[in-house]
Design a protein around this motif. Structure first.
Motif, PDB file in Angstrom:
ATOM      1  N   ARG A 105       7.637   4.038   8.612  1.00  7.99           N
ATOM      2  CA  ARG A 105       7.323   2.923   7.704  1.00  7.99           C
ATOM      3  C   ARG A 105       5.829   2.924   7.403  1.00  7.99           C
ATOM      4  NH1 ARG A 105      11.897   3.355   8.345  1.00  7.99           N
ATOM      5  NH2 ARG A 105      11.290   4.983   6.900  1.00  7.99           N
ATOM      6  N   TRP A 106       5.033   3.261   8.435  1.00  8.79           N
ATOM      7  CA  TRP A 106       3.594   3.383   8.222  1.00  8.79           C
ATOM      8  C   TRP A 106       3.308   4.452   7.162  1.00  8.79           C
ATOM      9  CZ3 TRP A 106       0.922   7.955   9.536  1.00  8.79           C
ATOM     10  CH2 TRP A 106      -0.452   7.908   9.316  1.00  8.79           C
ATOM     11  N   ASP A 108       5.356   5.548   4.842  1.00  7.98           N
ATOM     12  CA  ASP A 108       5.817   5.066   3.532  1.00  7.98           C
ATOM     13  C   ASP A 108       4.762   4.178   2.891  1.00  7.98           C
ATOM     14  OD1 ASP A 108       8.139   6.379   3.905  1.00  7.98           O
ATOM     15  OD2 ASP A 108       9.325   4.623   4.457  1.00  7.98           O
ATOM     16  N   LEU A 109       4.220   3.276   3.715  1.00  5.24           N
ATOM     17  CA  LEU A 109       3.217   2.338   3.236  1.00  5.24           C
ATOM     18  C   LEU A 109       2.002   3.084   2.696  1.00  5.24           C
ATOM     19  CD1 LEU A 109       2.634  -0.789   3.266  1.00  5.24           C
ATOM     20  CD2 LEU A 109       1.224  -0.312   5.259  1.00  5.24           C
ATOM     21  N   MET A 110       1.540   4.042   3.496  1.00  5.93           N
ATOM     22  CA  MET A 110       0.349   4.799   3.102  1.00  5.93           C
ATOM     23  C   MET A 110       0.604   5.595   1.829  1.00  5.93           C
ATOM     24  SD  MET A 110      -1.937   4.047   5.303  1.00  5.93           S
ATOM     25  CE  MET A 110      -3.211   5.259   5.005  1.00  5.93           C
ATOM     26  N   SER A 112       2.561   4.916  -0.525  1.00 10.73           N
ATOM     27  CA  SER A 112       2.747   4.108  -1.728  1.00 10.73           C
ATOM     28  C   SER A 112       1.409   3.711  -2.350  1.00 10.73           C
ATOM     29  CB  SER A 112       3.559   2.855  -1.384  1.00 10.73           C
ATOM     30  OG  SER A 112       2.807   2.050  -0.511  1.00 10.73           O
ATOM     31  N   ILE A 113       0.318   4.059  -1.633  1.00 13.09           N
ATOM     32  CA  ILE A 113      -1.014   3.726  -2.155  1.00 13.09           C
ATOM     33  C   ILE A 113      -1.538   4.906  -2.977  1.00 13.09           C
ATOM     34  CG2 ILE A 113      -3.392   3.214  -1.491  1.00 13.09           C
ATOM     35  CD1 ILE A 113      -2.241   2.037   1.103  1.00 13.09           C
ATOM     36  N   PRO A 143      -0.409  10.766   6.560  1.00  9.59           N
ATOM     37  CA  PRO A 143       1.029  10.425   6.511  1.00  9.59           C
ATOM     38  C   PRO A 143       1.910  11.590   6.055  1.00  9.59           C
ATOM     39  CG  PRO A 143      -0.271   8.784   5.330  1.00  9.59           C
ATOM     40  CD  PRO A 143      -1.204   9.832   5.771  1.00  9.59           C
TER      41      PRO A 143
END
Lengths: 270, 590
Positions: A105-106, A108-110, A112-113, A143
């Motif tokens: 999830r980390w 994915d978050l990274m 998406s930036i 990531p």
């Protein structure tokens, strides 16, 4: 051992030249930034194979001196992100469950930036600087590396040798580092090569935007940026550093592919 | 095209395969011919060159390999005419491949895939239904996709596709190796029936002697890329004229009795070019003399329709093979004293599965006892073993090993878990994936010794290697380059490093060649008595279970169908499933 093809041979030569310039650029061209305002900007001519820029600096010398920050910075980014990626991807893939969910999830978050935009904002807010740019790129690249490493670990985890190690009641740490990691190393290394090419271009972009290396320093991205206004007076002043970036990135990609193919062949020949 | 009765449809003479890059030879002097309506089995262990032979015949060699020799298919010389060969392939000549799970395109409907091979005017639903009926499938299968079919059905579809072009020559490369034994029997029956009905020339490639002798009129035995022996199947089986054939037949464990020692062939199959200019089998042969190492033995006539490449074939013909000694059936030791392993009501259902993998299994292994678990894929036999060693977590039921009870071994306190894993170890099926490719044999064994609380020094590693019949210099080598048999010995050494009281063997000899399988079975029997271990032997092979176990459990779909002394179960089974399993073992043709 099979000999590399012509494309790989050329790429290896390019990398050898770039590496020499990056490591020994200071010794080869100690006075690269020496200005000669009386000469000013000139087309390529005797004494100046690629001409000079508007400060009268020799473009070829700038190119050689600029390899250091460009290449070593990219190396730092790819090594740093590979290290981080391994530290996160290995336990995520091997342990699975919550560790895996958290790490992914980390990631994915990274992912998406928008990477370069963040780099620009961070560098802009914090005043820029070479090492800050490198750090930001490491954080942004990690990531992807973590995902690649995790994928490779997942493939290994179900192999009987890993299960056999579990039956020896070895600790997870030992199985991860001593048994699984050496088997995914070729994948991680190949990925680091691709990252290197990407980092080279990204760092140059940041320098081009004035967020990496300080103005006036010999750096490919910086020189390209500094000289972009002189395309008509001496096109080489801007084109040469740009070409250096493209050619080095391409050479690294070619060599990375070649190494990955070799590792794959060895794995299949097992 | 009309072809005379006696003219063979496939005629291969002096086939030779080499690698262009380094000039190595992989196969030499292989010749065979098959007439219409006849069948030939090409038999050999891995590395014998049987797949290379058919691929070279069909012009389907992998890139970098070059074939020489004369190949005539359906009367047309094709060895120098790739175009003619391409015209024949898929029509006159058809190939059926091994793996039914990968030979069909998963995204296309079965009917379409069969239609691809049909002649242009014949691609009608009625014709496709007729083709499906020929291989024993109903017409509605045409509308299904491969993933909706079982392995056996897929291989039937594979056969229908292979037959779509109405071939006169059918070549099958290990067509049933990936299938379960009962399915294998059905598919073999089907192929044989269709071959007879259509009067095709049939070439079967197999490593399985039972399949070879049950399916074909003639056999060709290959060894290290050379012809060892050819002849009518029944005659070769009854009286082999090559020591390799004889040894191979002897190494095949019998189903009806237990042998004290299964006669194995020492060593492994050499590379073809390592034994040029001499008999390739000489180093493993009890009969070998100086003449065997002086020049390559040519195949010579050895009886009606037979050839043998053994220079001492007449000596062989004069001596009867030593009859292997039958061991007394073991006294069943069940019920005496406390159990070493006691499993009760073990349940495991995988997520998304329609039925449980284990539906309440009870099982017991006494100290020093050899217990077999027999079943086909999906029977739950492997899941059971994995629950015992903590690689799988059961949903219910209890496991008691040597006084320690658990459901999930991983949930036990560290100390108890270590104690259980010191007492029970496992040998896996695939010797290639069970050894870490980047670690040397010595490192693997030293680690296993240390995990068992020993020092793992060089002397201990050497002693452990000696125990499994390997030389101490193997310790410095990585697994790459070792044969399957050698690897499996290393895996066994790793498992017995801590002197476990129970060794679980999960299909541990299934991936090995027959001659090597016999070596490993003998080794396991020796270790069992010298280390006084109990064995839990999981296999699909009834003949193997007869050789090595005292008691057996028959599993199907997660249920135990029958259990008892191995001899009793195999000689007089009471459960219909056990009977079906026994009936599916291929029987040689009379």
């Amino acid at each position: 051992m099979r000999l590399p093809g012509p494309a790989v041979a050329v790429a290896l030569l390019v990398l050898a030249a770039t590496g020499t310039a990056a490591l020994f650029g200071g010794l080869l061209v100690p006075d690269a930034t020496a200005q000669d305002l009386t000469t000013g900007i000139t087309f390529p001519g005797p004494g100046h194979p690629l001409g000079t820029d508007e400060l009268g600096r020799d473009v070829l010398r700038l190119l050689v001196a600029g390899a250091s920050t460009a290449v070593l910075g990219a190396l730092a980014v790819s090594a740093g992100s590979m290290l981080t990626g391994n530290l996160i991807g290995l336990p995520a893939g091997y342990l699975g469950g919550r560790a895996d969910a958290l790490a992914m999830r980390w990631a994915d978050l990274m992912l998406s930036i928008p990477a370069l935009l963040v780099a620009v904002v961070v560098a802009g807010v914090m005043g820029g600087g070479y090492w800050l740019a490198i750090l930001v790129l490491i954080v942004l690249f990690a990531p992807t590396d973590a995902r690649v490493v995790r994928g490779a670990v997942l493939e290994q985890r179900s192999r009987a040798y890993v299960e056999a190690a579990r039956l020896q009641n070895l600790t997870s740490w030992r199985i991860m580092t001593r048994h699984v990691w050496p088997n995914i190393l070729p994948v991680a290394l190949a990925n680091a090569f691709l990252n290197f090419a990407y980092a080279l271009v990204s760092l140059a972009s940041l320098s081009f935007l004035g967020l990496g290396v300080a103005a006036g320093s010999p750096d490919w991205g910086r020189t390209l940026s500094d000289n972009k206004g002189q395309l008509f007076a001496n096109p080489w002043a801007a084109v040469a550093p740009g070409l250096a970036i493209i050619i080095t990135a391409a050479a690294v990609t070619v060599v990375g592919d070649w190494l990955q193919e070799r590792a794959e062949r060895r794995r299949l020949a097992r | 095209m009309s072809i005379g009765e006696t003219k063979p449809l496939i005629d291969v003479r002096g086939l030779r395969v080499g690698r262009a890059a380094d000039g190595r030879t992989l196969l030499s002097d292989v010749s065979f011919a098959v007439e219409a309506g006849r069948s030939l089995a090409i038999v050999g262990e891995s590395g014998s060159g049987k797949s290379l032979t058919v691929r070279a015949t069909l012009g389907l060699l992998p890139a970098g390999l070059v074939a020489q020799g004369d190949v005539t298919l359906a009367g047309r010389p094709v060895s120098r005419d790739p175009k003619a060969l391409r015209a024949l392939r898929g029509g006159t000549v058809s190939l059926l491949l091994q793996d039914p799970f990968t030979l069909l395109n998963p995204l296309r409907k079965v009917g379409k895939q069969i239609a691809d091979g049909l002649a242009r005017g014949k691609r009608t639903p009625a014709e496709i239904a007729r083709r499906l009926a020929e291989v024993g499938l109903s017409a509605d299968v045409a509308e299904r996709r491969p993933y909706e079919l079982s392995g056996g059905m897929r291989q039937r579809v594979g056969l229908a596709c292979a037959l779509a072009g109405d071939p006169t020559i059918l070549i099958a490369d290990e067509p049933t190796t990936a299938l379960d034994v009962t399915t294998q029997a059905e598919v073999l029956d089907l192929i044989r029936r269709v071959q007879r009905e259509r009067g095709m020339a049939f070439v079967l490639i197999t490593h399985d002697l039972r399949v070879a002798f049950s399916m074909s009129d003639d056999v060709l035995v290959l060894y290290a890329g050379r012809t060892a022996e050819t002849g009518p199947a029944a005659a070769v089986r009854a009286a082999p004229r090559h020591p390799y054939t004889r040894a191979l037949l002897a190494a095949e464990p019998p189903l009806d009795r237990r042998l004290t020692v299964i006669p194995s062939i020492p060593g492994t199959v050499p590379a073809h070019d390592a034994v040029l200019g001499r008999c390739g089998f000489a180093d493993r042969c009890a009969l070998a003399g100086d003449a065997c190492r002086d020049g390559t033995p040519e195949p010579r006539p050895a009886g009606p329709g037979r050839t043998s490449a053994c220079v001492r074939a007449d000596v062989l013909a004069a001596t009867a093979p030593a009859e292997p000694e039958t061991a007394p059936e073991p006294e069943p030791a069940e019920g005496s004293g406390p159990a070493l392993l006691e499993i009760s009501g073990l349940i495991r259902t995988f997520r998304g599965a329609k039925r449980p993998a284990l539906a309440g299994i009870d099982l017991r292994v006494g100290p020093g006892e050899a217990v077999g678990i027999v079943g086909e894929s999906g029977s739950g036999k492997t899941t059971l073993a994995r629950c015992v060693v903590g690689l799988e977590r059961p949903d219910g039921g209890a496991i008691t090993f040597d006084g320690t009870s658990y459901g999930d071994l991983r949930a036990l306190p560290k100390g108890e878990r270590a104690r259980v894993l010191r007492g029970v170890q496992m040998v896996f099926q695939d010797p290639y994936s069970s050894l870490n490719p980047v670690r040397s044999v010595g490192a693997v064994l030293a680690e296993a010794l240390r995990a068992a609380g020993r020092d793992g020094g060089k002397a201990e590693v050497a002693a452990l290697l000696d125990l499994v019949g390997l030389r101490p210099d193997v310790a410095g080598r990585p697994p790459a380059g070792m044969s399957g048999g050698e690897r499996q010995r290393v895996a066994i050494a790793r498992a017995v490093a801590g002197r476990p009281r129970l060794l679980i063997c999960d299909e541990s000899v299934s991936a090995l060649d027959v001659s090597v399988q016999a070596q490993i079975l003998d080794l396991l029997a020796d270790l069992r008595s010298s280390l006084s271990m109990a064995l839990l032997f999981i296999t699909h092979d009834l003949a193997v279970v007869r050789q090595i176990t005292d008691r057996v459990y028959v599993l199907a779909s997660g249920h135990c169908r029958e259990s008892g002394p191995t001899a009793q179960i195999l000689d007089s089974p009471t459960d219909p499933y056990t009977r079906a399993l026994l009936a599916s073992v291929p029987i040689p043709r009379p």
